[in-house]
Design a protein around this motif. Structure first.
Motif, mmCIF file in Angstrom:
data_model
loop_
_atom_site.group_PDB
_atom_site.id
_atom_site.type_symbol
_atom_site.label_atom_id
_atom_site.label_comp_id
_atom_site.label_asym_id
_atom_site.label_seq_id
_atom_site.Cartn_x
_atom_site.Cartn_y
_atom_site.Cartn_z
ATOM 1 N N MET A 83 48.698 15.092 -0.894
ATOM 2 C CA MET A 83 48.467 13.521 -0.898
ATOM 3 C C MET A 83 47.429 12.898 -1.854
ATOM 4 O O MET A 83 47.583 11.275 -1.416
ATOM 5 N N GLY A 84 47.358 13.245 -2.655
ATOM 6 C CA GLY A 84 46.302 12.954 -3.566
ATOM 7 C C GLY A 84 45.010 13.236 -3.955
ATOM 8 O O GLY A 84 45.011 14.598 -3.832
ATOM 9 N N LEU A 85 44.055 12.503 -4.498
ATOM 10 C CA LEU A 85 42.193 12.834 -5.090
ATOM 11 C C LEU A 85 41.523 12.904 -3.522
ATOM 12 O O LEU A 85 40.915 11.529 -2.992
ATOM 13 N N ARG A 290 32.558 1.519 1.154
ATOM 14 C CA ARG A 290 33.170 2.533 1.288
ATOM 15 C C ARG A 290 34.162 1.795 -0.323
ATOM 16 O O ARG A 290 35.449 1.724 -0.384
ATOM 17 N N ILE A 291 33.838 3.373 -1.204
ATOM 18 C CA ILE A 291 34.198 2.120 -2.774
ATOM 19 C C ILE A 291 36.163 3.303 -3.310
ATOM 20 O O ILE A 291 35.311 4.420 -2.796
ATOM 21 N N ALA A 292 37.259 2.835 -3.467
ATOM 22 C CA ALA A 292 38.081 3.428 -3.901
ATOM 23 C C ALA A 292 37.810 4.155 -5.491
ATOM 24 O O ALA A 292 38.931 4.672 -6.139
ATOM 25 N N ALA A 293 37.506 2.398 -6.257
ATOM 26 C CA ALA A 293 37.720 3.502 -7.447
ATOM 27 C C ALA A 293 35.853 2.369 -7.396
ATOM 28 O O ALA A 293 36.151 1.014 -7.474
ATOM 29 N N CYS A 294 35.972 2.289 -8.944
ATOM 30 C CA CYS A 294 34.193 1.468 -9.718
ATOM 31 C C CYS A 294 34.795 1.890 -11.343
ATOM 32 O O CYS A 294 34.758 2.542 -11.474
ATOM 33 N N LEU A 295 34.578 0.079 -11.992
ATOM 34 C CA LEU A 295 34.769 0.162 -13.036
ATOM 35 C C LEU A 295 33.533 -0.474 -13.333
ATOM 36 O O LEU A 295 33.407 -1.618 -13.001
ATOM 37 N N GLY A 377 37.070 7.092 -6.646
ATOM 38 C CA GLY A 377 37.266 7.380 -5.303
ATOM 39 C C GLY A 377 35.269 7.059 -4.582
ATOM 40 O O GLY A 377 34.813 8.214 -3.871
ATOM 41 N N GLY A 378 34.843 6.720 -5.264
ATOM 42 C CA GLY A 378 33.456 5.847 -5.394
ATOM 43 C C GLY A 378 32.491 5.116 -6.196
ATOM 44 O O GLY A 378 33.186 4.718 -6.913
ATOM 45 N N GLY A 379 31.122 5.072 -5.976
ATOM 46 C CA GLY A 379 30.131 4.413 -6.593
ATOM 47 C C GLY A 379 30.174 4.467 -8.385
ATOM 48 O O GLY A 379 30.580 5.908 -8.323
ATOM 49 N N GLY A 380 29.957 4.248 -9.413
ATOM 50 C CA GLY A 380 29.823 4.225 -10.625
ATOM 51 C C GLY A 380 28.220 5.260 -10.099
ATOM 52 O O GLY A 380 28.026 5.860 -11.232
ATOM 53 N N ASP A 381 27.314 4.589 -9.787
ATOM 54 C CA ASP A 381 26.409 5.591 -9.453
ATOM 55 C C ASP A 381 26.066 7.169 -8.867
ATOM 56 O O ASP A 381 25.108 7.908 -8.282
ATOM 57 N N GLY A 382 27.515 7.442 -8.344
ATOM 58 C CA GLY A 382 27.443 8.286 -7.596
ATOM 59 C C GLY A 382 27.683 8.627 -6.176
ATOM 60 O O GLY A 382 27.181 9.553 -5.591
ATOM 61 N N CYS A 389 41.479 9.330 0.719
ATOM 62 C CA CYS A 389 41.668 10.339 0.044
ATOM 63 C C CYS A 389 42.917 9.131 -1.428
ATOM 64 O O CYS A 389 43.300 7.699 -0.924
ATOM 65 N N LEU A 390 42.501 9.461 -2.944
ATOM 66 C CA LEU A 390 42.912 7.969 -3.740
ATOM 67 C C LEU A 390 44.580 8.158 -3.693
ATOM 68 O O LEU A 390 44.946 9.707 -4.646
ATOM 69 N N THR A 391 45.012 7.314 -4.051
ATOM 70 C CA THR A 391 46.796 8.486 -4.182
ATOM 71 C C THR A 391 47.354 7.732 -5.067
ATOM 72 O O THR A 391 47.622 8.627 -6.203
ATOM 73 N N ARG A 392 47.071 6.327 -6.120
ATOM 74 C CA ARG A 392 47.279 5.412 -7.395
ATOM 75 C C ARG A 392 45.893 5.121 -7.949
ATOM 76 O O ARG A 392 45.509 3.875 -7.272
ATOM 77 N N LEU A 393 46.031 4.820 -9.147
ATOM 78 C CA LEU A 393 45.253 3.768 -9.995
ATOM 79 C C LEU A 393 45.964 3.854 -10.656
ATOM 80 O O LEU A 393 46.757 4.447 -12.151
ATOM 81 N N VAL A 394 45.883 2.072 -11.213
ATOM 82 C CA VAL A 394 46.412 1.618 -12.240
ATOM 83 C C VAL A 394 45.334 0.625 -12.862
ATOM 84 O O VAL A 394 44.433 -0.353 -12.589
#
Length: 410
Positions: A83-85, A290-295, A377-382, A389-394
């Motif tokens: 399913m992903g991560l 609820r953070i799926a990705a944090c750059l 799957g989370g914030g930069g501060d942990g 579930c994270l399926t794909r990142l671009v």
């Protein structure tokens, strides 16, 4: 961003050329279902092959597969399935028994041990049958709860025909009632199917002034009497029902998942896209994050976030500690429903697409710079894990047009 070893003039030029030149596209695509990834045009297999990859999570945790079964993962091992991560916040199962036998329950009546389902989500568990044909049946575990505090209870239920169970809000409705602190939960219940005919069911409540020590489930004589089997008892502080924390005599905890890529060149204007599912909650509302990705730049002062924020799915940009843009597309946030989000971060040109639909354009604000770290799957501060579930990142190191946002999010 760099692959790590290609420092030739040709390699550097490739990374500085934004697509359309006939060569590989700069940036990367992470397919977390297959564990096959493409970084600056180079195929990579496995998360550990990604430059700058790191992952931490103290303690054993469980990851769900597409067929509704679970696999355990040792400490500091990513919970990647077909399913992903899986990425969740730290949590504690306050119930001393995830799968109690009748003799291991606290207060109980008209309860009997029963055979497990033929295809359970997790093998080796005790299962219970509650017979409310003549009088109330109840299965409680004793837990001391705080007053005026949000708790979420969940249980696994097998139904005879695989149809969804009905959670009652009163003693005369539904198949059974969930109980926290001695009170029947009357709010909305969430559920999702697992392997076989098993459903994961949960609900959230805020306790009153003096909650009792009894929590679990009850089947009143006035409710339906169809044959049901129960296990998977979990009680967590907060509003999220998370993956199994299998307790065998005392409360136990699972640490948060923290997955990162840190081997990135400093980025400014970018396009960031994610596909993910949020689990264990009926909807994201209120002050939820609820953070799926944090750059980000290594701190929270400069960052891009994708996920569910305060009741909406979308993205936001922060530069110099000040929020520059927040782009969302309205629509329900259903547990287990796929979300595709793509955000363009460009000075005076922010926009987002969700599941193929564009947000309103935001034509003011400064794009954050110095972005060197991506947290999955989370914030930069942990913190702020997505609980799903994270399926794909671009990630592309340039600001892509609206049509690309729509395609990436669809």
């Amino acid at each position: 961003m760099r692959l790590g070893v290609d420092l030739t003039p040709g390699g550097l030029a490739l990374r500085q050329t934004p697509g359309g030149s006939g060569g590989p596209e700069p940036g990367f695509v992470l397919d977390l279902r297959t564990d096959q990834h493409v970084w600056d045009g180079t195929p990579l297999e496995g998360l550990t092959a990604l430059p700058g990859w790191s992952y931490s999570r103290a303690g054993t945790a469980w990851g769900r597969h597409a067929d509704g079964t679970y696999t355990s993962f040792p400490a500091h091992t990513p919970r990647r399935t077909d399913m992903g991560l899986w990425c969740e916040p730290a949590s504690t199962n306050l119930f001393p028994r995830f799968a109690p036998s009748q003799g291991q329950l606290g207060g109980n009546g008209n309860v009997a041990d029963t055979a497990p389902p033929g295809a359970p989500p997790l093998s080796g568990l005790n299962w219970l049958a509650l017979n409310n044909a003549g009088a109330a049946a109840y299965a409680y575990q004793s837990v001391i709860l705080a007053a005026a505090t949000a708790y979420t209870v969940q249980v696994w239920v097998e139904t005879p025909d695989g149809s969804p169970p009905a959670v009652g809000a009163t003693s005369s409705t539904g198949d059974f009632c969930l109980l926290v602190g001695g009170a029947i939960l009357s709010g909305p219940a969430g559920m999702e199917p697992l392997a076989g005919k098993v459903w994961r069911v949960w609900s959230t409540v805020t306790t009153g002034v003096g909650p009792s020590a009894n929590s679990g489930l009850v089947r009143y004589a006035g409710q339906t009497t169809r044959a049901l089997k129960f296990t998977g008892f979990q009680l967590e502080a907060g509003v999220l029902a998370t993956s199994p924390i299998v307790t065998t005599g005392a409360a136990a905890s699972r640490a948060a998942d923290v997955a990162r890529l840190t081997d990135l060149e400093a980025l400014g204007e970018v396009t960031l896209a994610a596909k993910f599912t949020l689990h264990g909650r009926v909807a994201a509302t209120g002050t939820d994050l609820r953070i799926a990705a944090c750059l980000d730049s290594g701190t929270s002062d400069n960052r891009l976030d994708l996920g569910a924020m305060d009741g909406a799915v979308g993205g936001r940009a922060v530069s110099g500690g000040v929020e520059q843009a927040r782009c969302t597309v309205p629509g329900p946030v259903v547990s287990g429903a796929g979300q595709g989000v793509a955000l363009r971060a460009k000075t005076n040109g922010f926009r987002l697409a969700r599941n193929g639909s564009l947000s309103a354009a935001d034509s003011s604000g400064i794009a954050p710079g110095g972005l060197t770290r991506l947290t999955l799957g989370g914030g930069g501060d942990g913190t702020g894990q997505m609980g799903g579930c994270l399926t794909r990142l671009v990630l592309r190191p340039d600001a892509r047009p609206d049509a690309t946002l729509v395609a990436l999010s669809a």
